[in-house]
Design an enzyme around this catalytic site. Structure first.
Site, PDB file in Angstrom:
ATOM      1  N   TYR A 142       0.856  -1.188   0.000  1.00 17.68           N
ATOM      2  CA  TYR A 142       0.000   0.000   0.000  1.00 17.68           C
ATOM      3  C   TYR A 142       0.891   1.236   0.000  1.00 17.68           C
ATOM      4  CZ  TYR A 142      -3.381   3.490   1.710  1.00 17.68           C
ATOM      5  OH  TYR A 142      -4.178   4.603   1.864  1.00 17.68           O
ATOM      6  N   ASP A 237       9.327   2.865  -0.138  1.00 15.72           N
ATOM      7  CA  ASP A 237       8.274   3.478   0.651  1.00 15.72           C
ATOM      8  C   ASP A 237       8.456   3.019   2.097  1.00 15.72           C
ATOM      9  OD1 ASP A 237       6.068   4.447   1.883  1.00 15.72           O
ATOM     10  OD2 ASP A 237       4.588   3.520   0.550  1.00 15.72           O
ATOM     11  N   LYS A 265       4.281   8.687   9.314  1.00 15.63           N
ATOM     12  CA  LYS A 265       4.068   7.926  10.554  1.00 15.63           C
ATOM     13  C   LYS A 265       5.073   8.329  11.657  1.00 15.63           C
ATOM     14  CE  LYS A 265       1.100   4.480   8.571  1.00 15.63           C
ATOM     15  NZ  LYS A 265       1.108   3.897   7.239  1.00 15.63           N
TER      16      LYS A 265
HETATM   17  C1  PLP Z   1       0.397   4.403   5.896  1.00 14.62           C
HETATM   18  C2  PLP Z   1       1.127   4.212   4.632  1.00 14.62           C
HETATM   19  C3  PLP Z   1       0.995   5.104   3.558  1.00 14.62           C
HETATM   20  C4  PLP Z   1      -0.004   6.221   3.554  1.00 14.62           C
HETATM   21  O1  PLP Z   1       0.264   7.157   4.538  1.00 14.62           O
HETATM   22  P1  PLP Z   1      -0.912   8.159   4.999  1.00 14.62           P
HETATM   23  O2  PLP Z   1      -0.221   9.077   5.959  1.00 14.62           O
HETATM   24  O3  PLP Z   1      -1.966   7.305   5.624  1.00 14.62           O
HETATM   25  O4  PLP Z   1      -1.395   8.850   3.777  1.00 14.62           O
HETATM   26  C5  PLP Z   1       1.819   4.923   2.463  1.00 14.62           C
HETATM   27  N1  PLP Z   1       2.706   3.928   2.411  1.00 14.62           N
HETATM   28  C6  PLP Z   1       2.860   3.038   3.423  1.00 14.62           C
HETATM   29  C7  PLP Z   1       3.871   1.967   3.306  1.00 14.62           C
HETATM   30  C8  PLP Z   1       2.057   3.147   4.554  1.00 14.62           C
HETATM   31  O5  PLP Z   1       2.181   2.238   5.528  1.00 14.62           O
END
Ligand code: PLP
Length: 427
Positions: A142, A237, A265
């Site tokens: 994701y 990512d 995060k």
């Molecule tokens: C949580 C997440 C996102 C999206 O981040 P948001 O702050 O919720 O938009 C993108 N990539 C990874 C790997 C994630 O865990």
């Protein structure tokens, strides 16, 4: 009716599905979401005053435990000086410098307000810098909810994907090639066929959005080598894994240097902060230096940055990650031992402060394997643990998170409760 149920009903009248992010609605486990009133350290309390040991941690940011006094103080101190200016501040430089100092692959970094913005812009940047359109992603990873990333794999190995959300025109994902995580030969084939058109490969270097799936030996190395050979941009990512699996994310653990990294995060410590950064020659394509546009009214917000800075400083202390990894491993091992002693098909895995729980005999290594885990058993486990005062993610396809405040007594309390849940599940 319980207070949580009352609030859920009320929320559902004014907010679609009663929530502002879909997983919170408990759709995949059923039942009533808990409305959270407050949180402290490893605990959260719902609107009925019920206490839970929390292994969601706001989906990762709460690495220091909830409401760490120094982070709260930093936010309070920043807030009295103004909530937002729409002009640069010194604190933004400090956070950028700290990120660059901690992650050797970052030569420059730009702050945004979410992980979605970070990945969306990193991809635009890769396309702008290479002049190519196609991107490669992996099923089960994701990367936020921007249009070209809401895609599921096509039926054939090298068919371009279909939108995984209504409202995304097929044309928008027609440049997105979705491949199998940990399947390097598929990526080799993709490059053999489309190499000169591929702008970037974006990957969760440890996947945390299909439960927890670690990269197979050679997978990330292979991605690095293919991107270098074909002039494509490798994007790690690390929105979830950055400063979560170790002091330098997955790139620090593996020694693999991506061209661009996305973060969020943990770096916001619970406030809206995201970032993307990497090679300076690539970052030079971003406006106002270059032609790739990106902006944000609240980017680098002073209150959010204060929370991020305080968090980054505290997690930079010696021994922080050793302790975090030890506690997380203790939880994973303890759950696996107890479940297997009860005769259940159950495995657990951990890396740094992240863990995965699987109702299967083996730790899965692919999307197909993780999809084959027993989701019915997970639902039973989830609700029994919630009733016993332990809050795990309300989905079998999410990773779990441990904080620095999950000490031995908290882990032991979790294991005791799990033991009786496992025993009842077997019976
Ligand atoms: C949580 C997440 C996102 C999206 O981040 P948001 O702050 O919720 O938009 C993108 N990539 C990874 C790997 C994630 O865990």
């Amino acid at each position: 009716m319980s207070r949580n149920a009352e609030l859920f009903e009320r929320a559902s009248r004014s907010i679609p599905g009663g929530v502002n992010s879909p997983v919170r609605a408990f759709r995949s486990v059923g039942g009533t979401p808990r409305f959270i009133a407050r949180a402290q350290g490893p605990y959260i309390w719902d609107a009925e005053g019920t206490q839970y040991i929390d292994y969601v941690g706001s989906w990762g940011p709460a690495i220091l435990g909830h409401a760490h006094p120094e982070v709260v103080r930093a936010v309070q101190d920043a807030a009295v000086h103004g909530l937002s200016f729409g002009a640069p501040t010194e604190a933004e430089i400090e956070l950028a410098e700290l990120l660059i100092q901690r992650l050797p692959s970052l030569e420059q970094v730009r702050l945004v307000s979410s992980g979605t913005e970070a990945t969306m812009t990193a991809i635009r940047l890769a396309r702008g810098a290479t002049g190519r359109n196609k991107i490669v992603k992996f099923e089960g990873c994701y990367h936020g909810h921007s249009d070209s990333l809401l895609v599921k794999a096509g039926s054939g190995l090298l068919t371009f994907g279909n939108p995984s959300s209504a409202g995304v025109p097929p044309e928008f994902v027609s440049h997105t090639l979705t491949l199998d995580y940990n399947n390097l030969p598929a990526v080799q084939t993709a490059f053999a066929e489309h190499g000169t058109d591929i702008a970037c490969v974006i990957v969760e270097p440890v996947a945390g959005n299909m439960n927890l799936i670690k990269p197979a030996p050679g997978f990330l190395e292979g991605l690095r080598e293919l991107c270098t050979r074909h002039g494509a941009v490798l994007i790690f990512d690390e929105v979830m894994t950055g400063f979560r699996v170790g002091p330098q994310g997955v790139q620090g653990l593996t020694g693999i240097t991506p061209d661009l990294t996305t973060l969020a995060k943990v770096i916001g410590g619970g406030m809206p902060v995201g970032a993307f950064g990497g090679r300076a020659d690539l970052m030079a394509h971003i406006a106002p230096l270059g032609g790739v546009y990106q902006a944000g009214t609240l980017s680098g917000n002073p209150v959010a940055v204060a929370a991020g800075l305080a968090t980054m400083r505290l997690i930079g202390q010696p021994g922080f990650y050793e302790r975090l990894a030890t506690q997380t491993q203790r939880l994973a091992n303890g759950l696996q031992e107890r479940a297997r002693a009860a005769g259940l098909a159950f495995s657990a895995d951990a890396i740094g402060g992240m863990f995965g729980l699987y109702f299967s005999n083996e730790v899965p290594g692919t999307f197909a394997q993780v999809s084959a885990c027993d989701t019915q058993a997970f639902k039973t486990f989830f609700h029994a643990m919630l009733d016993a005062g332990v809050h795990f993610a309300p989905s079998a396809f999410e990773a779990g998170f441990v904080s620095a405040t999950h000490d031995d007594s908290v882990i032991d309390a979790t294991l005791d409760r799990a033991e009786s849940v496992f025993t009842r599940m077997k019976g």
